[in-house]
Design an enzyme around this catalytic site. Structure first.
Site, PDB file in Angstrom:
ATOM      1  N   ALA A   1       6.914  -1.770   5.831  1.00  0.00           N
ATOM      2  CA  ALA A   1       7.189  -2.441   4.574  1.00  0.00           C
ATOM      3  C   ALA A   1       6.985  -1.449   3.439  1.00  0.00           C
ATOM      4  CB  ALA A   1       6.261  -3.634   4.391  1.00  0.00           C
TER       5      ALA A   1
ATOM      6  N   HIS B   1      -1.600  -5.454   2.566  1.00  0.00           N
ATOM      7  CA  HIS B   1      -1.539  -4.014   2.300  1.00  0.00           C
ATOM      8  C   HIS B   1      -0.548  -3.713   1.172  1.00  0.00           C
ATOM      9  CE1 HIS B   1      -1.575   0.307   3.482  1.00  0.00           C
ATOM     10  NE2 HIS B   1      -0.342   0.258   3.021  1.00  0.00           N
ATOM     11  N   GLU B   2       0.660  -4.227   1.294  1.00  0.00           N
ATOM     12  CA  GLU B   2       1.677  -3.906   0.284  1.00  0.00           C
ATOM     13  C   GLU B   2       1.288  -4.515  -1.062  1.00  0.00           C
ATOM     14  OE1 GLU B   2       3.597  -1.662   1.270  1.00  0.00           O
ATOM     15  OE2 GLU B   2       3.257  -1.946   3.418  1.00  0.00           O
TER      16      GLU B   2
END
Ligand SMILES: [Zn+2]
Length: 880
Positions: free
Chosen positions: A270, A305-306
């Site tokens: 991603a 995370h993103e």
């Protein structure tokens, strides 16, 4: 493609950019095979630059220049030069000026999936690391931060959704045509690698989130139509992430909208583009019929995370690509903490260490070893590595351990206050840690600059008369490519002295007194620690919680290991003692020195853990898995016969299954699905234990195990159970396995994510002719060379998940993978070079395997137009 030998780029060559770009206005006329991009850039000389009146050199590749206008005047071809990778204008004003560039590109023909491309009929971008230069000519480096406005124009019917970074400003129809447009503004300066555009016929789900200061943010997840009902888990995970970052780090989201798009063709997992994250759809789409427990956990962690990158990566970005671990190591650390806070901290720590050992330790131990902050690269795309990500996260964790929770939070606050809106360096980050805590971290900094996994040898001695326990530690790092000499590291080691009753004894360190935190710091190459008032002979429990990413070479007796396995108050070290023993027993079997009594003692210790109702199911499941074949090969160190490793490990599993027959049966009885599928931690743990038990039962009594697995597969009403049953079957070469694989394919022929799972299962199938199966599947109509997920499932799945097949002594595994690398390099070099890293551990193998691998590497290198990506990886491995 280059014909000359590619040259490395060095950290020491960093210079401030001669020109800055304050604002960027982009206008896209979207057409699949001929998109026109008009870029209006406001530039000015950089006051920090040391060069005056430098020519303006913009990066650009695989785009066609149509026109160039400087301060309103059309430039003539004599006033600029277009190269294969750049556009140079010799004379530009010494004051602020504007440049308008019109280029065209062909998104439909872009199989490299870098820059602007089409996936599933949708226009999509990927600009990290250097993809923006495939969209327009630009100063395509992270320390050039600008404000972006984006206007997109496309066919209304086929491309109804137009998305970009920031907040939507306006949209409308273009009168008298079939086209429409939308304009997006991003108020926050950002580097070009965070630019994103997505346009297509997409379905969406929407929600809202109210931030801690009371602002409403509109959330959207966009997917190919028909997938809208598979986004609920991703949306919940997003809101959970937003809440957590406020609570734990005081970080609030900053735009009016946050959008996520899932596409089927994506090189990575991603991408954190500002306000518009783009995801590989396997990390968004989930329902009980298509996603496993592992998928649910991964989706939650990757969404987090993103999202966390919005502060660590986007608001504060990297000065240059050598600092990649500044954003990645820190953000992986943050997503690990998120999962630990939401689920079981001990289980998360163990699974992260398993990943580190499976992926990063082999990298550190071979020709691709590099420091978390590398000092040179040929192709930056090759440095999105386990070392930068996972070891980078370990370094952040060690700083937290050294300075403590409170000071760490203070340091993070300082980092955000000091560097918001900047492109920072690792030095600046560590300076915040040091300033907030008052600790000198100059020796610690070596973790960022030195490659290789340190090994720490521990020797303990107890003197009953003086009640003193003496611990001598020694650290060592083996030379790695380009780094012969190694410096001693500053290593935080969690420690416990475990008494005969299983309780931790007080730690009274000579010269210091009672330790408030059970931690010692190893800074010299060799150092001795004396503990006073140790009432009884202790068993040493060191590197608790895996406080440092080192290899511990403790010399505990088997009885002490068994004792820790049963009693250590630190869950990680309880598991670790089991792993050390498991490794010893597999090595004994490999060398033909196995003792039946040792296996029985190990099985008895496992039995106690399984029978203990106080131990949670997830931990039990982890205890039932022996160290991987890769770890065994690394422990052997040289002349490894991978067939023998596989045989030794499976032999031990068969023996353990026989010893634990009653326990495994009991687990099977009590772990059936009690109702509808739920992805909560307790249910996930229960299914994990069920699958670990089934995998062993198939090894212990194949006939009964296969029957159980088949029945489970047939009755399964969720994907976790289906995959668990099939994974157990992949271990044995039997006709039932082939029938089940065919059934799975027939059941799920129209679900592309499940076809990926089917390819991965095939890749893991054990037995002779594994390579022939892979080769045949590359010709299957469901396999596509242009879709990275298909390549990762089948080919990376084979390299990573089937070490005996990939390293087959006749070289068949290497041949199939080398053929694939050569073929893929012409389609997508990033994917090809990732596959090539699979050869990194071949120097550990016996000579017939080593030479078969070398022959294939030489065949790849002989290809006439190899990409920089593959050249860098293969030449490093072949030259080692
Ligand atoms: Zn990241």
């Amino acid at each position: 493609m280059k014909t000359e030998t590619p040259q490395p780029i060095h950290l020491t060559d960093y210079r401030p950019v001669p020109y800055l770009i304050d604002s960027v206005d982009l206008d896209f006329q979207l057409h699949p095979d001929a998109t026109q991009v008009r870029a209006r850039l406001s530039l000015r000389p950089n006051p920090a630059s040391t060069t005056n009146n430098a020519p303006l050199v913009l990066d650009g590749e695989k785009i066609v220049l149509q026109s160039l206008v400087l301060d309103g005047a059309l430039l003539q071809p004599s006033q600029y030069r277009v190269g294969e990778q750049s556009l140079t204008i010799a004379n530009v004003p010494a004051a602020p000026f504007t440049l308008e560039i019109v280029t065209t590109c062909n998104p439909a023909a872009n199989t490299e999936l870098s820059g602007l491309y089409v996936s599933g009929g949708v226009f999509c971008t990927q600009c990290e690391a250097e993809g923006f230069r495939r969209i327009t000519y630009f100063l395509d480096r992270p320390d050039v931060m600008a404000r972006y406005t984006v206007r997109m124009e496309a066919e209304r019917a086929s491309v109804p959704v137009l998305l970009s970074n920031g907040n939507p400003r306006e949209d409308g129809l273009i009168g008298g045509t079939t086209r429409h447009y939308a304009v997006w503004d991003d108020p926050f300066p950002k580097p070009s690698y965070l630019f994103a555009l997505v346009a297509g016929d997409l379905g969406a789900v929407h929600d809202t989130f109210t931030t801690m200061s009371g602002r409403d943010v509109s959330l959207g997840i966009y997917v190919l139509k028909g997938n809208e009902d598979r986004c609920a888990w991703a949306m919940e995970s997003l809101k959970e992430s937003m809440r957590w970052d406020e609570r734990r780090f005081g970080r609030e989201y900053d735009l009016d909208v946050f959008n996520i798009v899932a596409v089927p063709d994506f090189n990575m997992g991603a991408m954190e583009n500002k306000g518009l994250n783009v995801f590989n759809d396997k990390y968004i789409l989930a329902n009980p019929e298509t996603a496993t427990d592992a998928d649910y956990v991964n989706i939650e962690a990757i969404i987090a995370h993103e999202y966390f990158h919005n502060w660590t990566g986007n608001r504060i970005t990297c000065r240059d690509w050598f600092q990649l671990c500044l954003k990645e190591g820190l953000t992986v650390f943050r997503d690990q903490e998120f999962t630990s806070d939401l689920r079981s901290r001990a289980v998360k720590r163990i699974s992260d260490v398993k990943t580190l050992r499976a992926r990063q330790f082999p990298e550190d131990n071979g020709p691709l070893a590099h420091p978390p902050r590398p000092s040179a690269y040929i192709e930056i795309n090759n440095f999105y590595t386990p070392t930068v990500y996972e070891k980078g996260a370990e370094i952040c964790r060690m700083m937290l351990t050294l300075i403590g929770e409170q000071a760490f939070r203070k340091a993070m606050d300082l980092y955000f206050a000091r560097h918001d809106g900047e492109a920072a360096s690792v030095e600046q980050f560590v300076a915040c840690m040091s300033d907030a805590s008052g600790r000198d971290l100059s020796q610690f900094f070596t973790w960022y600059t030195q490659a290789g996994t340190p090994s720490v040898t521990a020797e303990g001695h107890y003197d009953a008369a003086s009640k003193q326990y003496t611990l001598t530690l020694e650290q060592q790092v083996k030379p790695t490519p380009g780094q012969e000499q190694k410096q001693p590291l500053h290593i935080p080691l969690g420690i416990g002295l475990v008494g005969p009753d299983g309780a931790d004894m007080p730690l009274d360190l000579d010269g210091v007194g009672t330790l408030n935190t059970p931690l010692i710091e190893l800074r010299d190459q060799r150092q001795t620690f004396r503990f006073n008032n140790v009432a009884k002979r202790p068993v040493l429990s060191l590197n608790r919680g895996f406080s440092a990413p080192v290899k511990m070479e403790a010399t505990l007796a088997m009885a002490d290991e068994l004792f820790l396995m049963g009693h250590d108050s630190d869950s990680f070290n309880r598991w670790e003692a089991g792993q050390r023993l498991g490794r010893k027993l597999v090595l004994d079997a490999y060398r033909g020195t196995a003792a039946e009594a040792d296996v029985a003692a190990y099985a008895a210790a496992l039995k106690k853990i399984i029978d203990d109702p106080a131990v949670d199911d997830a931990f039990k499941a982890l205890m039932l898995v022996l160290p991987s074949e890769g770890e065994i090969a690394a422990a052997l160190g040289a002349e490894v016969d991978t067939d023998k490793v596989h045989g030794a490990r499976d032999g031990l599993r068969t023996a353990l299954a026989a010893h634990l027959d009653g326990e495994l049966g009991a687990i099977w009885q009590r772990t059936g699905e009690p109702g509808p599928y739920r992805p909560d931690p307790a249910s996930t743990a229960r299914r994990g234990l069920r699958q670990a038990a089934l995998a062993l039962m198939v090894m212990g009594n194949a006939k009964r195990g296969i029957a159980l697995a088949l029945a489970e597969f047939e009755a399964a009403h969720n994907m976790s159970a289906e995959m668990g049953a099939l994974a157990a079957l992949m271990q044995v070469d039997c006709p039932e396995r082939e029938t089940a694989l065919d059934r799975f394919h027939a059941r799920h022929a129209h679900e592309h994510l499940l076809i990926d799972k089917w390819l991965m299962l095939n890749a893991q199938a054990q037995g002779p002719n594994a390579a022939a199966r892979i080769e045949a599947l590359t010709r299957h109509p469901d396999f596509r060379w242009t879709t990275p997920n298909k390549v990762y499932a089948l080919l990376s799945g084979f390299v990573g998940g089937n070490p005996a097949g990939f390293n087959a002594e006749d070289g068949s595994g290497y041949r199939v993978i080398a053929d694939a690398i050569i073929r893929l390099d012409a389609i997508n070099p990033q994917v090809a070079s990732r596959l090539a890293t699979g050869f990194r551990s071949c120097k550990l193998l016996n000579s017939s395997r080593k030479s078969a691998a070398q022959a294939e590497l030489a065949r790849i290198l002989a290809e006439p137009s190899l990409s920089r990506d593959v050249f860098e990886i293969v030449s490093k491995i072949a030259g080692s």
